[in-house]
Scaffold this active site. Structure first.
Site, PDB file in Angstrom:
ATOM      1  N   CYS A  40       0.842  -1.192   0.000  1.00 42.04           N
ATOM      2  CA  CYS A  40       0.000   0.000   0.000  1.00 42.04           C
ATOM      3  C   CYS A  40       0.883   1.251   0.000  1.00 42.04           C
ATOM      4  CB  CYS A  40      -0.933   0.106   1.201  1.00 42.04           C
ATOM      5  SG  CYS A  40      -2.082  -1.248   1.324  1.00 42.04           S
ATOM      6  N   ARG A  56       4.045  -0.191  -4.818  1.00 45.04           N
ATOM      7  CA  ARG A  56       3.776  -0.654  -3.449  1.00 45.04           C
ATOM      8  C   ARG A  56       2.478  -1.455  -3.354  1.00 45.04           C
ATOM      9  NH1 ARG A  56       6.702   1.766   0.600  1.00 45.04           N
ATOM     10  NH2 ARG A  56       5.063   1.197   2.056  1.00 45.04           N
ATOM     11  N   TRP A  58      -2.606  -2.800  -1.664  1.00 44.93           N
ATOM     12  CA  TRP A  58      -2.180  -4.189  -1.815  1.00 44.93           C
ATOM     13  C   TRP A  58      -2.956  -4.937  -0.744  1.00 44.93           C
ATOM     14  CZ3 TRP A  58       0.213  -7.963   1.194  1.00 44.93           C
ATOM     15  CH2 TRP A  58       0.760  -9.050   0.504  1.00 44.93           C
ATOM     16  N   ASN A  82      -1.693   2.507   5.622  1.00 44.29           N
ATOM     17  CA  ASN A  82      -0.797   1.432   5.217  1.00 44.29           C
ATOM     18  C   ASN A  82      -0.359   0.723   6.486  1.00 44.29           C
ATOM     19  OD1 ASN A  82       1.277  -0.177   4.152  1.00 44.29           O
ATOM     20  ND2 ASN A  82       2.768   1.473   4.356  1.00 44.29           N
ATOM     21  N   GLY A  83      -0.545  -0.592   6.531  1.00 47.12           N
ATOM     22  CA  GLY A  83      -0.175  -1.350   7.733  1.00 47.12           C
ATOM     23  C   GLY A  83      -1.266  -2.348   8.042  1.00 47.12           C
ATOM     24  N   GLU A  97      18.958 -16.422  -6.980  1.00 50.65           N
ATOM     25  CA  GLU A  97      18.407 -15.132  -7.387  1.00 50.65           C
ATOM     26  C   GLU A  97      17.860 -15.203  -8.819  1.00 50.65           C
ATOM     27  OE1 GLU A  97      17.360 -12.568  -6.213  1.00 50.65           O
ATOM     28  OE2 GLU A  97      17.419 -11.015  -7.745  1.00 50.65           O
ATOM     29  N   LYS A 118      13.977 -14.421  -9.937  1.00 46.25           N
ATOM     30  CA  LYS A 118      13.612 -13.425 -10.956  1.00 46.25           C
ATOM     31  C   LYS A 118      12.660 -14.045 -11.969  1.00 46.25           C
ATOM     32  CE  LYS A 118      14.349 -10.539  -9.478  1.00 46.25           C
ATOM     33  NZ  LYS A 118      15.012 -10.140  -8.290  1.00 46.25           N
ATOM     34  N   GLU A 121       9.171 -14.844 -10.462  1.00 46.39           N
ATOM     35  CA  GLU A 121       8.486 -13.630 -10.015  1.00 46.39           C
ATOM     36  C   GLU A 121       7.821 -12.862 -11.157  1.00 46.39           C
ATOM     37  OE1 GLU A 121      11.390 -10.960  -8.374  1.00 46.39           O
ATOM     38  OE2 GLU A 121       9.942 -10.003  -7.063  1.00 46.39           O
ATOM     39  N   HIS A 149      20.584 -36.420  -5.604  1.00 50.02           N
ATOM     40  CA  HIS A 149      19.917 -36.814  -4.362  1.00 50.02           C
ATOM     41  C   HIS A 149      18.405 -36.619  -4.452  1.00 50.02           C
ATOM     42  CE1 HIS A 149      23.803 -37.440  -2.539  1.00 50.02           C
ATOM     43  NE2 HIS A 149      24.185 -36.291  -3.083  1.00 50.02           N
ATOM     44  N   LYS A 207       6.172  -4.019  -3.882  1.00 50.81           N
ATOM     45  CA  LYS A 207       7.600  -3.737  -3.786  1.00 50.81           C
ATOM     46  C   LYS A 207       8.118  -3.846  -2.361  1.00 50.81           C
ATOM     47  CE  LYS A 207      11.531  -2.137  -5.445  1.00 50.81           C
ATOM     48  NZ  LYS A 207      12.338  -3.167  -6.128  1.00 50.81           N
TER      49      LYS A 207
HETATM   50  O1  M6R Z   1      13.108  -3.945   0.438  1.00 52.86           O
HETATM   51  P1  M6R Z   1      13.743  -5.268   0.706  1.00 52.86           P
HETATM   52  O2  M6R Z   1      15.040  -5.458   0.035  1.00 52.86           O
HETATM   53  O3  M6R Z   1      13.833  -5.580   2.187  1.00 52.86           O
HETATM   54  O4  M6R Z   1      12.734  -6.330   0.104  1.00 52.86           O
HETATM   55  C1  M6R Z   1      12.953  -7.697   0.259  1.00 52.86           C
HETATM   56  C2  M6R Z   1      12.105  -8.503  -0.696  1.00 52.86           C
HETATM   57  O5  M6R Z   1      10.741  -8.263  -0.478  1.00 52.86           O
HETATM   58  C3  M6R Z   1      12.432  -8.201  -2.158  1.00 52.86           C
HETATM   59  O6  M6R Z   1      13.775  -8.392  -2.431  1.00 52.86           O
HETATM   60  C4  M6R Z   1      11.597  -9.094  -3.089  1.00 52.86           C
HETATM   61  O7  M6R Z   1      11.974 -10.425  -2.947  1.00 52.86           O
HETATM   62  C5  M6R Z   1      11.756  -8.640  -4.543  1.00 52.86           C
HETATM   63  N1  M6R Z   1      10.458  -8.563  -5.143  1.00 52.86           N
HETATM   64  C6  M6R Z   1      12.569  -9.568  -5.364  1.00 52.86           C
HETATM   65  O8  M6R Z   1      12.714  -9.141  -6.668  1.00 52.86           O
END
Ligand code: M6R
Length: 607
Positions: free
Chosen positions: A2, A27, A74, A100-101, A480, A484, A487, A503, A602
């Site tokens: 949010c 957000r 969100w 937000n929260g 990572e 990506k 995601e 394994h 985000k």
């Molecule tokens: O703001 P932050 O780096 O703490 O966020 C952590 C994760 O939420 C963030 O890296 C998330 O996994 C991304 N969407 C990955 O691309």
């Protein structure tokens, strides 16, 4: 998680609020709305879907007021819908709130308020706030807000406007981020700084328990009990174009192309010929010598950056390093004391679990360092030491340039600690410094693989599953790369330590399955190539990421992307670039919403 914004000034604010919401759309993006004071009444407009839907409604009839609040959601409590979109209002419609929260005790409050006759119209936790304010209102809006907030448990950043005080905007925060922007008589609130770029560079970060009253001629900040506090403004150096696409189709691609500069900025002023200078780290020489265990706590991409950081830190310091997902760390009762160093890694500096992990560490007497991108964020203010990554604003939900700058910050920190503990000699340091200095050029060179990676991506996009394999530090990069891909393209991807395949996971390999193999570490290259052959023997198609001048990998893999041969320890900074591009082009080929993937936001400021 949010985004909220608010404005008070002398010009019509609907357009400003929409523009700022769009900058915060990363957000949350399932519904949005705004409330504007017009003719001494509160006018609320809300819509399900992206902010463009709200904008389309406003294009037809835009309110003219000069004071307002807005929200992009969100969903946490209640599905995305117009009735669950913010702002929420009280029974009379005279008090509007954006939030937000998460209000943890909202059920109990809601039942109590309903028994007093309040009518609720949404499924959200937020709606209790305007009703509580209404309940406490006896002629002083701010006093009623203070009382209402005193009833809440959980986290909030809120903006409130009301017919009862049509010249003021009230904002408050607890465990959710909120900043104020000041430009003489115009004042703003926002969840995050990018919303304010292009409007003002003078920012105040509210602290937990702060309540601010904003009007054209004043800004008063106090604690919830009314005790005034002083918060010093700071200037942001990011310019307004940093939050724009600058000709790229997506923020993600723009941000990948910004990586050479991001790394240059992370390194700037922190290297001499044979040493690392981190003035911002305030640990004493004795504290550094006494560290006997390091924890790196983080989430998502920042967690995978920490996995690389562990390899390097253990290698250079000879101290055990535990890498932990922050959401697990805080609930498992980790053994922490004055000899522990806890490093929180976060782009936003607001991730709820990472923040809580740092707070836990502090409460146990451990030293804390936050590696953070967003200046003035909560972690940057609460950790004992702050090391900024300086990657500039990252808008795409999928993290790219923040990841490479986190890697570089972790390398710098490892070297700095190694230098202070005497585990890295000046001669070794000189080699590392050269390796770090070469990175921006090497990333630029790696970006030249973009078109060949785009072609591989097209082929990969036709598959339901994809594996990423590597050994050692390459495995960490594979984690990572897989994140990506899943995601943003929604192709199922998993990373494995290559030696683990026999394994169990080898059973999943089928004919034609794409397997991305990282082969950048000489000391395990032969073993890695054996793993490549193992999956090929079961029908996999192998895309290798290897160093230029590695004919063996070229010969074995079905396709090889060559990247510059930098310092072995720093290869993750280069190896991740084709993986990011691979995910980007696969998602593009599949027509995905790259910058705002489904179900995500985000900045995860709730648990
Ligand atoms: O703001 P932050 O780096 O703490 O966020 C952590 C994760 O939420 C963030 O890296 C998330 O996994 C991304 N969407 C990955 O691309």
């Amino acid at each position: 998680m949010c985004g909220i914004v608010g404005f008070v000034g002398n010009r019509s604010c609907a357009g400003i609020l929409i523009d700022q919401l769009i900058k915060l759309e990363y957000r949350g993006y399932d519904s949005s709305g705004l409330a504007i004071i017009q003719d001494d009444a509160v006018g609320v407009t809300r819509s399900v879907g992206k902010i463009r839907e709200l904008k389309a409604i406003l294009d037809d009839h835009s309110p003219e007021g000069v004071l307002g609040i807005a929200h992009t959601r969100w969903a946490t409590h209640g599905p995305p819908s117009t009735r669950n979109a913010h702002p929420h209002v009280d029974c009379t419609g005279n008090i509007a709130v954006v939030h937000n929260g998460i209000i943890e005790n909202y059920m109990e409050l809601k039942q109590e308020l309903q028994s007093m006759g309040h009518i609720f119209k949404s499924d959200t936790d937020t709606e209790v706030i305007p009703h509580l304010i209404e309940q406490f209102y006896t002629g002083d809006l701010v006093a009623a807000i203070r009382q209402a907030l005193g009833k809440l448990s959980g986290s909030y950043a809120i903006g409130v406007v009301s017919k009862y005080a049509p010249d003021i905007l009230v904002a408050a925060r607890k465990d959710s981020p909120l900043v104020i922007g000041i430009d003489s008589d115009e004042k703003y609130i926002a969840s995050d700084i990018p919303a304010l770029l292009g409007y003002t560079k003078d920012i105040i970060a509210l602290e937990d328990g702060d309540l601010a009253i904003l009007s054209t001629d004043k800004l008063e900040i106090s604690k919830l009990d009314g005790q005034p506090v002083t918060r010093t403004p700071f200037q942001v150096t990011w310019d307004s174009t940093a939050a724009e696409k600058s000709g790229y189709d997506h923020f993600m691609l723009k941000e990948i192309h910004e990586e050479p500069n991001a790394v240059l900025d992370t390194l700037r002023g922190r290297l001499s010929d044979d040493s690392v200078e981190l003035e911002e780290i305030k640990l004493s020489a004795e504290q550094i010598k006494n560290i006997d265990r390091i924890f790196m706590v983080s989430c998502g991409t920042a967690y995978y950056a920490s996995c690389v950081g562990k390899y390097f830190a253990e290698h250079i310091l000879g101290i055990p390093v535990d890498v932990e997902q922050a959401s697990e760390f805080r609930y498992r009762g980790p053994v922490l004391n004055e000899r522990s160093l806890v490093i929180g890694v976060s782009q936003s500096g607001e991730t709820a679990d990472t923040l809580a992990a740092l707070r836990l560490a502090k409460s146990k007497g451990a030293a804390t360092i936050a590696i953070v991108n967003v200046v003035g964020s909560t972690m940057s203010r609460e950790a004992d030491n702050i090391l900024y990554t300086r990657a500039g604003p990252e808008i795409c939900v999928a993290s790219t340039k923040a990841y490479v700058s986190q890697l570089v910050a972790l390398y710098l920190l490892g070297l700095y600690l190694g230098q202070a503990r005497g585990t890295v000699s000046p001669a070794e340091m000189a080699v590392y410094v050269d390796g770090l200095r070469a990175l921006p050029d090497h990333i630029a060179k790696t970006l030249e693989t973009e078109q060949e990676v785009a072609q591989i991506a097209e082929e990969l996009a036709g598959n339901e599953h994809c594996f990423y394999l590597g050994r050692g530090i390459d495995f960490a990069v594979g984690l990572e790369g897989a994140l990506k891909l899943k995601e943003i393209s929604y192709v199922h991807a998993e990373a494995y330590a290559a030696g683990e395949m026999k394994h169990g996971p080898l059973a999943l390999i089928t004919k034609g399955m794409p397997v991305v193999c990282m082969v950048t570490q000489d000391h395990v290259r032969d073993k890695m190539l054996s793993n490549v052959k193992e999956v090929q023997a079961r029908g996999a198609k192998v895309f290798a990421i290897a160093k230029t001048g590695d004919p063996e990998t070229h010969r074995v893999a079905d396709y090889t992307v060559n990247i510059p041969a930098g310092h072995e320890m720093f290869m993750p900074v280069l190896a991740v670039v084709p993986l990011q591009l691979l995910a980007y082009y696969a998602a593009k080929h599949l027509g995905r919403d790259i910058d705002q993937p489904r179900n995500l936001a985000k900045s995860v400021t709730v648990e």
